[in-house]
Design a protein around this motif. Sequence first.
Motif, PDB file in Angstrom:
ATOM      1  N   MET A  63      10.613 -11.809  -9.406  1.00  0.00           N
ATOM      2  CA  MET A  63      11.640 -10.930  -8.923  1.00  0.00           C
ATOM      3  C   MET A  63      10.968  -9.619  -8.502  1.00  0.00           C
ATOM      4  SD  MET A  63      14.947  -9.650 -11.035  1.00  0.00           S
ATOM      5  CE  MET A  63      14.033  -8.818 -12.290  1.00  0.00           C
ATOM      6  N   ASP A  64      11.372  -9.121  -7.357  1.00  0.00           N
ATOM      7  CA  ASP A  64      10.846  -7.858  -6.846  1.00  0.00           C
ATOM      8  C   ASP A  64      12.037  -6.936  -6.609  1.00  0.00           C
ATOM      9  OD1 ASP A  64       9.759  -5.739  -5.442  1.00  0.00           O
ATOM     10  OD2 ASP A  64       8.409  -7.003  -4.279  1.00  0.00           O
ATOM     11  N   ILE A  65      12.252  -6.000  -7.521  1.00  0.00           N
ATOM     12  CA  ILE A  65      13.428  -5.133  -7.476  1.00  0.00           C
ATOM     13  C   ILE A  65      13.431  -4.288  -6.210  1.00  0.00           C
ATOM     14  CG2 ILE A  65      14.610  -3.211  -8.611  1.00  0.00           C
ATOM     15  CD1 ILE A  65      13.556  -4.386 -11.274  1.00  0.00           C
ATOM     16  N   VAL A  66      12.320  -3.664  -5.897  1.00  0.00           N
ATOM     17  CA  VAL A  66      12.252  -2.749  -4.757  1.00  0.00           C
ATOM     18  C   VAL A  66      12.441  -3.496  -3.436  1.00  0.00           C
ATOM     19  CG1 VAL A  66      10.788  -1.107  -3.523  1.00  0.00           C
ATOM     20  CG2 VAL A  66      10.784  -1.153  -6.020  1.00  0.00           C
ATOM     21  N   ALA A  67      11.842  -4.676  -3.301  1.00  0.00           N
ATOM     22  CA  ALA A  67      11.944  -5.454  -2.061  1.00  0.00           C
ATOM     23  C   ALA A  67      13.221  -6.280  -1.993  1.00  0.00           C
ATOM     24  CB  ALA A  67      10.734  -6.362  -1.921  1.00  0.00           C
ATOM     25  N   SER A  68      14.073  -6.236  -3.026  1.00  0.00           N
ATOM     26  CA  SER A  68      15.326  -7.001  -3.082  1.00  0.00           C
ATOM     27  C   SER A  68      15.076  -8.488  -2.872  1.00  0.00           C
ATOM     28  CB  SER A  68      16.322  -6.483  -2.046  1.00  0.00           C
ATOM     29  OG  SER A  68      16.575  -5.118  -2.239  1.00  0.00           O
ATOM     30  N   ALA A  69      14.133  -9.030  -3.633  1.00  0.00           N
ATOM     31  CA  ALA A  69      13.750 -10.432  -3.460  1.00  0.00           C
ATOM     32  C   ALA A  69      13.584 -11.134  -4.803  1.00  0.00           C
ATOM     33  CB  ALA A  69      12.446 -10.525  -2.679  1.00  0.00           C
ATOM     34  N   VAL A  70      13.821 -12.446  -4.760  1.00  0.00           N
ATOM     35  CA  VAL A  70      13.576 -13.311  -5.920  1.00  0.00           C
ATOM     36  C   VAL A  70      12.522 -14.320  -5.491  1.00  0.00           C
ATOM     37  CG1 VAL A  70      14.563 -15.038  -7.468  1.00  0.00           C
ATOM     38  CG2 VAL A  70      15.912 -13.027  -6.821  1.00  0.00           C
ATOM     39  N   HIS A  71      11.437 -14.400  -6.250  1.00  0.00           N
ATOM     40  CA  HIS A  71      10.339 -15.303  -5.934  1.00  0.00           C
ATOM     41  C   HIS A  71      10.378 -16.505  -6.859  1.00  0.00           C
ATOM     42  CE1 HIS A  71       8.453 -12.260  -3.363  1.00  0.00           C
ATOM     43  NE2 HIS A  71       8.835 -11.391  -4.284  1.00  0.00           N
ATOM     44  N   GLU A  72      10.003 -17.669  -6.325  1.00  0.00           N
ATOM     45  CA  GLU A  72       9.923 -18.909  -7.098  1.00  0.00           C
ATOM     46  C   GLU A  72       8.477 -19.376  -7.081  1.00  0.00           C
ATOM     47  OE1 GLU A  72      11.090 -23.504  -6.318  1.00  0.00           O
ATOM     48  OE2 GLU A  72      12.665 -22.037  -5.927  1.00  0.00           O
ATOM     49  N   GLY A  73       8.034 -19.960  -8.183  1.00  0.00           N
ATOM     50  CA  GLY A  73       6.675 -20.460  -8.224  1.00  0.00           C
ATOM     51  C   GLY A  73       6.492 -21.503  -9.303  1.00  0.00           C
ATOM     52  N   LEU A  74       5.363 -22.193  -9.244  1.00  0.00           N
ATOM     53  CA  LEU A  74       5.018 -23.196 -10.239  1.00  0.00           C
ATOM     54  C   LEU A  74       3.903 -22.657 -11.126  1.00  0.00           C
ATOM     55  CD1 LEU A  74       4.993 -26.396  -8.003  1.00  0.00           C
ATOM     56  CD2 LEU A  74       6.740 -25.697  -9.651  1.00  0.00           C
ATOM     57  N   LEU A  75       4.077 -22.825 -12.424  1.00  0.00           N
ATOM     58  CA  LEU A  75       3.101 -22.340 -13.390  1.00  0.00           C
ATOM     59  C   LEU A  75       1.979 -23.358 -13.548  1.00  0.00           C
ATOM     60  CD1 LEU A  75       2.247 -20.299 -15.575  1.00  0.00           C
ATOM     61  CD2 LEU A  75       3.696 -21.574 -17.178  1.00  0.00           C
ATOM     62  N   ASP A  76       0.753 -22.925 -13.333  1.00  0.00           N
ATOM     63  CA  ASP A  76      -0.426 -23.755 -13.578  1.00  0.00           C
ATOM     64  C   ASP A  76      -1.004 -23.282 -14.901  1.00  0.00           C
ATOM     65  OD1 ASP A  76      -2.840 -25.085 -13.696  1.00  0.00           O
ATOM     66  OD2 ASP A  76      -3.384 -24.651 -11.615  1.00  0.00           O
ATOM     67  N   VAL A  77      -0.698 -24.008 -15.973  1.00  0.00           N
ATOM     68  CA  VAL A  77      -1.086 -23.597 -17.321  1.00  0.00           C
ATOM     69  C   VAL A  77      -2.605 -23.557 -17.466  1.00  0.00           C
ATOM     70  CG1 VAL A  77      -0.889 -24.143 -19.769  1.00  0.00           C
ATOM     71  CG2 VAL A  77       1.056 -24.522 -18.259  1.00  0.00           C
ATOM     72  N   GLU A  78      -3.287 -24.550 -16.929  1.00  0.00           N
ATOM     73  CA  GLU A  78      -4.748 -24.611 -17.070  1.00  0.00           C
ATOM     74  C   GLU A  78      -5.437 -23.438 -16.395  1.00  0.00           C
ATOM     75  OE1 GLU A  78      -6.084 -28.407 -15.720  1.00  0.00           O
ATOM     76  OE2 GLU A  78      -4.884 -29.493 -17.212  1.00  0.00           O
ATOM     77  N   ALA A  79      -4.971 -23.078 -15.207  1.00  0.00           N
ATOM     78  CA  ALA A  79      -5.591 -21.974 -14.473  1.00  0.00           C
ATOM     79  C   ALA A  79      -5.011 -20.621 -14.894  1.00  0.00           C
ATOM     80  CB  ALA A  79      -5.406 -22.169 -12.972  1.00  0.00           C
ATOM     81  N   GLY A  80      -3.834 -20.661 -15.542  1.00  0.00           N
ATOM     82  CA  GLY A  80      -3.195 -19.411 -15.944  1.00  0.00           C
ATOM     83  C   GLY A  80      -2.645 -18.617 -14.773  1.00  0.00           C
ATOM     84  N   THR A  81      -2.198 -19.332 -13.741  1.00  0.00           N
ATOM     85  CA  THR A  81      -1.669 -18.674 -12.549  1.00  0.00           C
ATOM     86  C   THR A  81      -0.300 -19.241 -12.179  1.00  0.00           C
ATOM     87  OG1 THR A  81      -2.735 -20.266 -11.074  1.00  0.00           O
ATOM     88  CG2 THR A  81      -3.980 -18.270 -11.610  1.00  0.00           C
ATOM     89  N   ILE A  82       0.362 -18.556 -11.274  1.00  0.00           N
ATOM     90  CA  ILE A  82       1.628 -19.025 -10.713  1.00  0.00           C
ATOM     91  C   ILE A  82       1.418 -19.217  -9.216  1.00  0.00           C
ATOM     92  CG2 ILE A  82       4.049 -18.469 -10.267  1.00  0.00           C
ATOM     93  CD1 ILE A  82       3.966 -16.753 -12.818  1.00  0.00           C
ATOM     94  N   ARG A  83       1.759 -20.420  -8.727  1.00  0.00           N
ATOM     95  CA  ARG A  83       1.628 -20.721  -7.303  1.00  0.00           C
ATOM     96  C   ARG A  83       2.982 -20.499  -6.643  1.00  0.00           C
ATOM     97  NH1 ARG A  83       2.288 -25.672  -4.526  1.00  0.00           N
ATOM     98  NH2 ARG A  83       2.429 -26.682  -6.560  1.00  0.00           N
ATOM     99  N   PRO A  84       3.111 -19.501  -5.738  1.00  0.00           N
ATOM    100  CA  PRO A  84       4.387 -19.227  -5.078  1.00  0.00           C
ATOM    101  C   PRO A  84       4.858 -20.425  -4.261  1.00  0.00           C
ATOM    102  CG  PRO A  84       2.809 -17.468  -4.651  1.00  0.00           C
ATOM    103  CD  PRO A  84       2.057 -18.586  -5.307  1.00  0.00           C
ATOM    104  N   THR A  85       6.170 -20.739  -4.368  1.00  0.00           N
ATOM    105  CA  THR A  85       6.732 -21.861  -3.612  1.00  0.00           C
ATOM    106  C   THR A  85       7.904 -21.446  -2.720  1.00  0.00           C
ATOM    107  OG1 THR A  85       8.172 -22.430  -5.468  1.00  0.00           O
ATOM    108  CG2 THR A  85       6.050 -23.573  -5.336  1.00  0.00           C
ATOM    109  N   ASP A  86       8.600 -20.369  -3.056  1.00  0.00           N
ATOM    110  CA  ASP A  86       9.767 -19.957  -2.265  1.00  0.00           C
ATOM    111  C   ASP A  86      10.101 -18.493  -2.548  1.00  0.00           C
ATOM    112  OD1 ASP A  86      11.830 -20.211  -0.461  1.00  0.00           O
ATOM    113  OD2 ASP A  86      12.819 -21.860  -1.521  1.00  0.00           O
ATOM    114  N   CYS A  87      10.921 -17.924  -1.692  1.00  0.00           N
ATOM    115  CA  CYS A  87      11.358 -16.535  -1.864  1.00  0.00           C
ATOM    116  C   CYS A  87      12.740 -16.372  -1.231  1.00  0.00           C
ATOM    117  CB  CYS A  87      10.359 -15.588  -1.200  1.00  0.00           C
ATOM    118  SG  CYS A  87      10.819 -13.856  -1.348  1.00  0.00           S
ATOM    119  N   TRP A  88      13.641 -15.695  -1.912  1.00  0.00           N
ATOM    120  CA  TRP A  88      14.975 -15.394  -1.407  1.00  0.00           C
ATOM    121  C   TRP A  88      15.098 -13.886  -1.254  1.00  0.00           C
ATOM    122  CZ3 TRP A  88      14.299 -18.926  -5.381  1.00  0.00           C
ATOM    123  CH2 TRP A  88      14.680 -20.230  -5.100  1.00  0.00           C
TER     124      TRP A  88
END
Length: 107
Positions: free
Chosen positions: A1-26
């Motif tokens: 979620m980005d309050i200033v940009a008025s956006a909600v981001h979606e992503g997949l959690l990669d537990v092994e890498a410890g990262t989130i891969r962005p998949t969508d944005c509203w």
Amino acid sequence: MDIVASAVHEGLLDVEAGTIRPTDCWSFAQSVGAVAVAAGGDLLVAERETLTRVHPDRTRTPVARVLAPARRASRRDSLRRRVGSGHRLQRGVLRRRRHRPARRSGR
């Protein structure tokens, strides 16, 4: 979620890498303060003035208005908020209220 940009981001959690891969944005017209995800995949998005339901097919349904539409404050309203109740506005000039002693009885 980005309050200033008025956006909600979606992503997949990669537990092994410890990262989130962005998949969508509203994007939304108002700032976004919170998001809740339902079991069916719907999102409940708390915008500045409204609650909006985002369905899995990306359609949106307004759920409720939580605040009245913002109105522009006048310069006078703005000054009142800044100076507090110990001051008053008179003909556009800020003046300090004078303390007047109580009158004595018997005069």
